[in-house]
Design an enzyme around this catalytic site. Structure first.
Site, PDB file in Angstrom:
ATOM      1  N   MET A  80       0.718  -1.467  -0.454  1.00 24.55           N
ATOM      2  CA  MET A  80      -0.230  -0.068  -0.160  1.00 24.55           C
ATOM      3  C   MET A  80       0.487   1.352   0.012  1.00 24.55           C
ATOM      4  O   MET A  80       0.479   2.452   0.118  1.00 24.55           O
ATOM      5  CB  MET A  80      -1.283  -0.225   0.911  1.00 24.55           C
ATOM      6  CG  MET A  80      -2.359  -1.198   1.148  1.00 24.55           C
ATOM      7  SD  MET A  80      -2.832  -1.089  -0.489  1.00 24.55           S
ATOM      8  CE  MET A  80      -4.349   0.233   1.031  1.00 24.55           C
ATOM      9  N   SER A  81       2.375   1.405  -1.053  1.00 20.40           N
ATOM     10  CA  SER A  81       3.116   2.360  -0.158  1.00 20.40           C
ATOM     11  C   SER A  81       2.620   3.405  -1.037  1.00 20.40           C
ATOM     12  O   SER A  81       2.996   4.851  -1.262  1.00 20.40           O
ATOM     13  CB  SER A  81       4.560   2.008  -0.563  1.00 20.40           C
ATOM     14  OG  SER A  81       4.172   1.618  -2.152  1.00 20.40           O
ATOM     15  N   GLU A 125      13.609  -6.917  -5.542  1.00 20.62           N
ATOM     16  CA  GLU A 125      12.465  -6.902  -5.066  1.00 20.62           C
ATOM     17  C   GLU A 125      11.990  -5.764  -6.622  1.00 20.62           C
ATOM     18  O   GLU A 125      13.214  -4.989  -6.694  1.00 20.62           O
ATOM     19  CB  GLU A 125      12.236  -5.712  -3.654  1.00 20.62           C
ATOM     20  CG  GLU A 125      12.651  -6.926  -2.552  1.00 20.62           C
ATOM     21  CD  GLU A 125      11.761  -5.845  -1.435  1.00 20.62           C
ATOM     22  OE1 GLU A 125      11.390  -4.209  -1.810  1.00 20.62           O
ATOM     23  OE2 GLU A 125      12.240  -6.505  -0.365  1.00 20.62           O
ATOM     24  N   LYS A 183       7.063   3.489  -7.219  1.00 18.07           N
ATOM     25  CA  LYS A 183       6.999   4.398  -6.972  1.00 18.07           C
ATOM     26  C   LYS A 183       6.843   5.828  -7.788  1.00 18.07           C
ATOM     27  O   LYS A 183       6.761   5.658  -9.121  1.00 18.07           O
ATOM     28  CB  LYS A 183       8.658   4.840  -6.137  1.00 18.07           C
ATOM     29  CG  LYS A 183       8.169   3.113  -5.159  1.00 18.07           C
ATOM     30  CD  LYS A 183       7.760   4.216  -3.350  1.00 18.07           C
ATOM     31  CE  LYS A 183       8.348   2.479  -2.809  1.00 18.07           C
ATOM     32  NZ  LYS A 183       7.489   1.508  -2.912  1.00 18.07           N
TER      33      LYS A 183
END
Length: 244
Positions: free
Chosen positions: A160-161, A194, A198
Site C-alpha cells: 500500500m505504499s 525486489e 514509486k
C-alpha cells in the site's frame, strides 16, 4: 476554412474531462463520474452531452460498457500533443511533482472490447527479466485505443505504499517498458531482489523513489548502484476487484 466542429462551452468542458482522464490513467470516465465532476444531477445529463459530441464527430460511443468513450483520431492526436507540451513545460520548470497519476483512478473497459493482449507479471525472481515466461501468470485483453501510450505488460501491485494516489494492493498497473524517466513520473523499478512501484525523482543526491503513503519512507538510490534498474513507466490502472 476551418472544419473543426464548434462546441459549446459545456461540451468543451466534458471533452477536456475525457481527454484528461485518458491522458492521466489510460481510460475514459464513466457517465456518473462526469456528472459528479461537473455537478450534474444525474448521469443522463452527461449522456446527452456525450451524444452531442458524438454527433459532432469528436468522439465515438461504444455500447456494452460504462466507459465506452473513444476519442476520434484527430482528437486523440490532440491529446498526444497536449501531453508532450505538458511534459516539456514540466521539464523546463524543473517540477518535482506531476499529475501523471492522481487520486482519481479509472478502471479499464470490459474485455469484450479487447484489441490488445497484455501479460500479467506476478512475483519476479531475482536476476531474471521481468517478462521472463516464469513470471507471467496469465494474459488480459484490453481496449488498445484507451491508452495514450501502448503498455507492454501488467504488473500486480504488492502493498500500500502508493495508496494516496489510488494504487492499491492487488491492482494491476499497466506498464510501458522504459529505461529512463522524468521527475514526477510513476515508475516500476527493480532494487536487488525486489520490484517496486514509486514516484521517480532525480536530484543531487542520486535517485529517490518516493512513496505516496506517509507510513513509508523514500528510497534513496546512489549513483552507480548496480542493484537498481528502471523497468518501466505506469500508463494506466486496472482495479483489482474487477477480477475477484
Amino acid at each position: 476554412m476551418d472544419d473543426k466542429p464548434k462546441l459549446t462551452a459545456r461540451q468543451q468542458q466534458i471533452l477536456d474531462l475525457v481527454r484528461q482522464a485518458i491522458e492521466m490513467t489510460g481510460a475514459p470516465p464513466t457517465r456518473a463520474e462526469i456528472a459528479a465532476e461537473l455537478g450534474f444531477r444525474s448521469a443522463n445529463a452527461a449522456e446527452e452531452h456525450l451524444q452531442a459530441l458524438a454527433r459532432k464527430g469528436v468522439i465515438e460511443l461504444l455500447g456494452g460498457t460504462s466507459r465506452g468513450i473513444r476519442l476520434k483520431s484527430d482528437t486523440l492526436k490532440a491529446v498526444h500533443q497536449a501531453r508532450e507540451a505538458k511534459e516539456a513545460q514540466q521539464l523546463r520548470m524543473g517540477l518535482s511533482r506531476s499529475k501523471e497519476l492522481n487520486d482519481r483512478q479509472f478502471t479499464l473497459p470490459l474485455a469484450a472490447l479487447a484489441q490488445l493482449s497484455l501479460p500479467l507479471v506476478g512475483r519476479v525472481a531475482a536476476g531474471q527479466p521481468i517478462l521472463a515466461q516464469e513470471h507471467i501468470e496469465q494474459s488480459y485483453a484490453v481496449e488498445a485505443s484507451m491508452f495514450t501510450q501502448k503498455p507492454d505488460y501488467l504488473l500486480k501491485v504488492r502493498g500500500m505504499s502508493m495508496k494516496d494516489i489510488g494504487i492499491m494492493d492487488g491492482d494491476l498497473l499497466a506498464v510501458k517498458k522504459a529505461s529512463e524517466a522524468k521527475n514526477g513520473q510513476i515508475v516500476v523499478a527493480r532494487l536487488g531482489d525486489e520490484v517496486t512501484v514509486k514516484r521517480y525523482q532525480r536530484n543531487r543526491k542520486g535517485i529517490e523513489l518516493l512513496p505516496e503513503n506517509s507510513d513509508f519512507e523514500p528510497i534513496l538510490v546512489a549513483e552507480g548502484d548496480e542493484s537498481f534498474a528502471l523497468e518501466g513507466l505506469a500508463v494506466g490502472l486496472i482495479r483489482g476487484q474487477m477480477f475477484n
